[in-house]
Motif scaffolding. Sequence first.
Motif, mmCIF file in Angstrom:
data_model
loop_
_atom_site.group_PDB
_atom_site.id
_atom_site.type_symbol
_atom_site.label_atom_id
_atom_site.label_comp_id
_atom_site.label_asym_id
_atom_site.label_seq_id
_atom_site.Cartn_x
_atom_site.Cartn_y
_atom_site.Cartn_z
ATOM 1 N N GLY A 1 0.786 -1.220 0.000
ATOM 2 C CA GLY A 1 0.000 0.000 0.000
ATOM 3 C C GLY A 1 0.820 1.272 0.000
ATOM 4 N N ASN B 1 2.861 4.661 -1.359
ATOM 5 C CA ASN B 1 2.596 5.667 -2.376
ATOM 6 C C ASN B 1 3.712 5.762 -3.409
ATOM 7 O OD1 ASN B 1 0.052 6.806 -1.584
ATOM 8 N ND2 ASN B 1 1.071 7.611 0.220
ATOM 9 N N ASP C 1 -5.229 -4.776 -0.394
ATOM 10 C CA ASP C 1 -4.579 -3.857 0.530
ATOM 11 C C ASP C 1 -3.064 -4.025 0.561
ATOM 12 O OD1 ASP C 1 -5.118 -6.348 1.589
ATOM 13 O OD2 ASP C 1 -5.141 -5.665 3.650
ATOM 14 N N ASN D 1 -0.962 1.914 -3.566
ATOM 15 C CA ASN D 1 -2.107 2.822 -3.601
ATOM 16 C C ASN D 1 -2.351 3.289 -5.033
ATOM 17 O OD1 ASN D 1 -2.445 2.680 -0.849
ATOM 18 N ND2 ASN D 1 -1.188 4.469 -0.412
ATOM 19 N N ASP E 1 -5.238 -0.620 -6.177
ATOM 20 C CA ASP E 1 -5.907 -1.561 -5.283
ATOM 21 C C ASP E 1 -7.393 -1.712 -5.607
ATOM 22 O OD1 ASP E 1 -6.199 1.078 -4.575
ATOM 23 O OD2 ASP E 1 -6.122 0.743 -2.428
#
Length: 446
Positions: free
Chosen positions: A217, A219, A306, A310, A313
Amino acid sequence: MIEMTADGKPPVQKKDTEISQASQAYFESMFLGHIPANVQIHKKSGPVYGFRGCILDLQVNNKEFFIIDEARHGKNIENCHVPWCAHHLCRNNGTCISDNENLFCECPRLYSGKLCQFASCENNPCGNGATCVPKSGTDIVCLCPYGRSGPLCTDAINITQPRFSGTDAFGYTSFLAYSRISDISFHYEFHLKFQLANNHSALQNNLIFFTGQKGHGLNGDDFLAVGLLNGSVVYSYNLGSGIASIRSEPLNLSLGVHTVHLGKFFQGWLKVDDHKNKSIIAPGRLAGLNVFSQFYVGGYSEYTPDLLPNGADFKNGFQGCIFTLQVRTEKDGHFRGLGNPEGHPNAGRSVGQCHASPCSLMKCGNGGTCIESGTSVYCNCTTGWKGAFCTETVSTCDPEHDPPHHCSRGATCISLPHGYTCFCPLGTTGIYCEQGHQFIGKDVFK
């Protein structure tokens, strides 16, 4: 000109008034974390304090550095301990173990998966490497690998137009995995034609394809993902300095087949059906897409949204048929199919042939319903029946029986024509073996 951005916020720029535009700046060694005591710095740099924390990735221009392996010198550096276990808890009583980059779950017996999220079979009768999952206390389901079909995945099948079924009742997605596209970094174009299985669950939050770096997850992980969200096609990518995302106009659901063109060369662009072309520029200065994973279509080998980056997902896999999926990595090059050799995936699961139903070859008895997930097929039996084809009666002692038997734990349930009886282990008594029994001296053996 100096530009800086952090946490995906708009960049801040500052112009150096002491350096002319024609001058060229040169750099010597680059220091990470702190500056050695014997190195002089510019007088206008101000106080320099060492960094305290963890640095996971480092990219300069379009080059990614391996922080430890490429370092020339270092001092007082240790592994970073990221508390992954505080964010991603293992399921089904699994035990979380983490190192500086990953988490691992030690799973209890009869559970598997990265997060111990899958129930597994004690004995696996499935053929050709199929995934076995328990359907009930006594019955199992075989999720077939690519190219196989049937209740035990023993039948060969030729797939020219793959059909995907999204996420099944057991938490697995149908998917194909192709070898990594090695020259995708700076320029790529994809052509895609697909048909939806329905106009409801198939276009709410569904992944079409994905390739990218490790998940968790984060960035900052490079990735490329295309999916469907609330009726529109969404194309997202991250070059390491922020997510760029384009969303099409809502799909015209009266069309049977949808066409998607997308790509990236300086800027990303997306064209769906007869809609206008949309484009976007990725944030930051990084220009190359650095991905090392396989290229996943329809879903993921172990689909845990998850744990994906990001922006990639999507909550479900693709539902429908994909007729064409081609790529080219040179502006004037030829489009080619995925895989090496072309058109051949490395792996896959529960993928069938479009417009072909494995249920047409399977008959479920006693009112049972045939359930298909790609090439994986099984019978969902009515109350009172069990077995691969719903031809076996459920006895009063079977776990599926409603109501269940009441024999205590450790006792053996024995079915009778009109009920059952409990055979008690040594030291227990009662109708259901629910009472303790104490033996006294010589009365034990007679």
